[in-house]
Write a protein that holds these residues in place. Structure first.
Motif, short mmCIF file in Angstrom:
data_model
loop_
_atom_site.label_atom_id
_atom_site.label_comp_id
_atom_site.label_asym_id
_atom_site.label_seq_id
_atom_site.Cartn_x
_atom_site.Cartn_y
_atom_site.Cartn_z
N GLU A 75 0.83 -7.34 25.85
CA GLU A 75 0.12 -8.12 24.79
C GLU A 75 -1.17 -8.43 25.10
OE1 GLU A 75 2.85 -10.86 22.89
OE2 GLU A 75 4.18 -9.21 22.41
N LEU A 76 -1.49 -8.57 26.48
CA LEU A 76 -2.58 -9.33 27.09
C LEU A 76 -3.70 -7.87 27.15
CD1 LEU A 76 -1.36 -11.22 30.04
CD2 LEU A 76 -2.13 -12.07 27.82
N PRO A 77 -4.95 -8.30 26.67
CA PRO A 77 -5.88 -7.35 26.86
C PRO A 77 -6.24 -7.01 28.17
CG PRO A 77 -6.78 -9.02 25.26
CD PRO A 77 -5.52 -9.50 25.98
N PRO A 78 -6.41 -5.63 28.36
CA PRO A 78 -6.81 -5.57 30.06
C PRO A 78 -7.73 -6.05 30.80
CG PRO A 78 -6.55 -3.43 28.72
CD PRO A 78 -6.54 -4.56 27.92
N ILE A 79 -8.00 -6.23 31.94
CA ILE A 79 -8.95 -6.70 32.98
C ILE A 79 -9.56 -5.46 33.40
CG2 ILE A 79 -9.76 -7.89 34.67
CD1 ILE A 79 -7.42 -9.86 34.49
N MET A 80 -10.90 -5.16 33.23
CA MET A 80 -11.49 -4.03 33.81
C MET A 80 -12.37 -4.25 34.83
SD MET A 80 -14.19 -1.85 31.26
CE MET A 80 -13.04 -1.01 30.22
N ILE A 81 -12.32 -3.23 36.04
CA ILE A 81 -13.01 -3.44 36.99
C ILE A 81 -14.08 -2.12 37.11
CG2 ILE A 81 -13.27 -3.15 39.60
CD1 ILE A 81 -10.93 -5.26 39.99
N GLY A 82 -15.37 -2.11 37.17
CA GLY A 82 -16.09 -0.73 37.24
C GLY A 82 -17.20 -0.80 37.88
N SER A 83 -17.90 0.62 37.89
CA SER A 83 -19.22 0.67 38.38
C SER A 83 -19.59 2.15 38.02
CB SER A 83 -19.36 0.31 39.75
OG SER A 83 -20.79 0.01 40.17
N HIS A 84 -20.39 2.70 38.63
CA HIS A 84 -20.79 4.11 38.39
C HIS A 84 -21.00 4.91 39.65
CE1 HIS A 84 -25.22 3.35 39.93
NE2 HIS A 84 -24.79 2.06 39.56
N THR A 85 -20.77 6.44 39.63
CA THR A 85 -21.11 6.89 40.70
C THR A 85 -22.28 8.15 40.61
OG1 THR A 85 -19.59 8.70 39.82
CG2 THR A 85 -18.66 6.97 41.29
N ASP A 86 -22.99 7.93 39.17
CA ASP A 86 -24.29 8.63 39.22
C ASP A 86 -25.33 7.99 40.01
OD1 ASP A 86 -24.24 6.60 37.23
OD2 ASP A 86 -26.20 7.34 36.72
N SER A 87 -26.33 8.56 40.43
CA SER A 87 -27.38 7.91 41.42
C SER A 87 -28.87 8.41 40.71
CB SER A 87 -27.30 8.48 42.73
OG SER A 87 -27.93 9.75 42.69
N VAL A 88 -29.88 7.74 41.22
CA VAL A 88 -31.27 8.06 40.77
C VAL A 88 -31.57 9.09 41.78
CG1 VAL A 88 -31.96 5.75 40.26
CG2 VAL A 88 -32.09 6.62 42.65
N VAL A 89 -32.58 9.92 41.41
CA VAL A 89 -32.84 10.95 42.19
C VAL A 89 -33.46 10.45 43.68
CG1 VAL A 89 -34.87 12.78 42.51
CG2 VAL A 89 -33.80 12.72 40.50
N GLY A 90 -32.99 10.88 44.82
CA GLY A 90 -33.32 10.33 46.01
C GLY A 90 -32.61 9.00 46.35
N GLY A 91 -31.49 8.60 45.59
CA GLY A 91 -31.02 7.40 45.85
C GLY A 91 -30.30 7.20 47.10
N GLY A 92 -29.26 6.25 47.39
CA GLY A 92 -28.65 5.80 48.60
C GLY A 92 -27.24 6.17 48.23
N ARG A 93 -26.52 5.63 49.33
CA ARG A 93 -25.09 5.83 49.66
C ARG A 93 -24.25 4.95 48.81
NH1 ARG A 93 -25.91 7.26 55.76
NH2 ARG A 93 -27.89 6.30 55.00
N PHE A 94 -24.47 3.57 48.57
CA PHE A 94 -23.95 2.46 48.20
C PHE A 94 -23.96 2.01 46.65
CE2 PHE A 94 -24.60 2.57 52.62
CZ PHE A 94 -23.23 1.95 53.27
N ASP A 95 -25.16 2.22 46.17
CA ASP A 95 -25.39 1.79 44.63
C ASP A 95 -24.32 2.36 43.69
OD1 ASP A 95 -26.30 1.38 42.09
OD2 ASP A 95 -28.44 2.27 42.60
#
Ligand SMILES: [Zn+2]
Length: 417
Positions: A75-95
């Protein structure tokens, strides 16, 4: 069974190395643009890892990848953990990727420790968080909360492909966006771990940052009209030079951004066009954009007022005409004090902790429309991000994951009563 999150640094390091290696080999740095085959490949990797730790995996209407771990109390609404795996052009490894990997690592540890949560837990890889070819960012999270308009879906990329069709490439179902959109109360809490992308944690020697809010942004266009003329034959007192007039305004923005406010502000002129742009011609017209950011909307309004007054002053003193128009604005997101305190307590168990605002936008901007949000930052070496040099020590990422997992456990309890 002890409820503390293990370090498991080797496992995190391997995850980051594996996922950050899936990149466009022709593009510079670490490039994984949304809707490309590299992004879809990284999704396959994530789907495998999510399934390996028992998550129930699906792709939503907005093409976000979601792994679900069932909670004890349906009955409890879920807790969400998220982020993204797309990057900018010429980006880095962690963002972005560390936030998604953090969610998966937390699930692994919950499983290993046989910890059941009251809430269901959703681990999300949001589609196209970074500024996209379609002219907007946070596309997946916008779609998730019903904030992608028909006009947005009709936006096209350089090849003329509408966003509506791009979503389908990533497994989305644009026709179902409206019916699937999350509403207030559908999610108990949204949490995200992200790199700071700035120098503050490193320079103040803090290991973890508790985000107090995400700044609001105003962008304005200024057009200065003077008179182009010969640079050799026009005496100084007979000129209506648009560039010195514009320069006064650039310095005025710096000056007003350097004043003291209750919340930090920043102001930037990052773009300027000089016409006709010839070495021997007095500039007749200058167009520039300025943007200002702060958690405090009143500070932004004060800065705009200051610029308007300065413009009136420069118009009179230099006899040029100047217009200023707002291009865009986004509201600041304030993290509730309850969430800040909960996250802070968890962070303090694992490292020196600082409260700070996020100067960059995140998927949390969108999730805040339907749920409380909380974010943890880990330091960025030399403050660098969106470049190949982007770096955070694995030991620091691990502290962030431990803090995030601990915050999850405490909120799971606090939000169950
Ligand atoms: Zn990011």
């Amino acid at each position: 069974m002890t409820k503390t999150f293990e370090k498991n640094e080797k496992r995190i390091e391997q995850d980051i190395i594996a996922l950050s290696a899936i990149i466009d080999s022709v593009a510079p740095g670490y490039t994984r643009r949304p809707f490309t085959k590299w992004h879809l490949e990284s999704r396959e990797w994530l789907i495998r890892e999510m399934k390996n730790c028992g998550l129930d995996v699906r792709i939503d209407a907005a093409s976000n990848l979601i792994g679900k771990r069932q909670g004890v109390n349906p009955e409890l609404p879920p807790i969400m953990i998220g982020s993204h795996t797309d990057s900018v052009v010429g980006g880095g490894r962690f963002d972005g990727i560390i936030g998604v990997l953090a969610g998966i690592e937390i699930v692994r540890q919950l499983n290993e420790k046989k910890i059941e949560l009251a809430h269901s837990l959703l681990i999300v890889d949001f589609t196209a968080e970074e500024a996209s070819e379609f002219g907007i960012s946070t596309i997946g999270s916008r779609g998730m909360v019903g904030n992608l308009t028909e006009a947005d879906l009709g936006r096209t990329n350089a090849e003329g492909l509408p966003l509506r069709n791009a979503l389908k490439v990533a497994g989305g179902r644009p026709d179902d966006l409206e019916t699937e959109a999350l509403k207030v109360g559908d999610i108990s809490l949204y949490l995200e771990l992200h790199i700071e992308q700035g120098p503050v944690l490193e320079q103040t020697q803090h290991e973890l940052g508790v985000v107090t809010g995400i700044v609001g942004i105003q962008r304005h266009k200024v057009v200065v009209e003077g008179q182009a003329n010969h640079a050799g034959t026009t005496p100084m007192h007979m000129r209506f030079d648009a560039l010195p007039a514009a320069s006064e305004l650039v310095l005025a923005l710096e000056e007003v951004a350097n004043k003291t406010y209750t919340e930090q502000v920043v102001g930037t002129v990052g773009r300027m066009f000089v016409e006709p742009n010839g070495a021997n011609v007095i500039p007749g017209r200058v167009v520039f954009d300025f943007e200002i950011r702060s958690l405090d909307p009143h500070a932004l309004d004060q800065m705009v007022e200051y610029m308007k007054n300065k413009i009136a002053h420069v118009e009179t003193s230099r006899k040029v005409s100047i217009t200023m128009n707002q291009l865009s604005h986004s509201d600041a997101i304030i993290v509730s004090e309850d969430v800040v305190q909960g996250v802070e307590k968890s962070c303090q168990r694992f490292g020196t902790t600082l409260r700070l605002p996020s100067g960059a936008g995140h998927d949390g901007n969108q999730l805040a429309k339907v749920a409380p949000v909380g974010m943890i930052f880990v330091p960025s070496k030399n403050g660098k991000s969106h470049c190949p040099e982007e770096w955070t020590d694995y030991a620091e990422v691990v502290k962030g994951i431990q803090a995030l997992g601990t915050a999850l456990l405490s909120f799971d309890k606090a939000l169950s009563v």
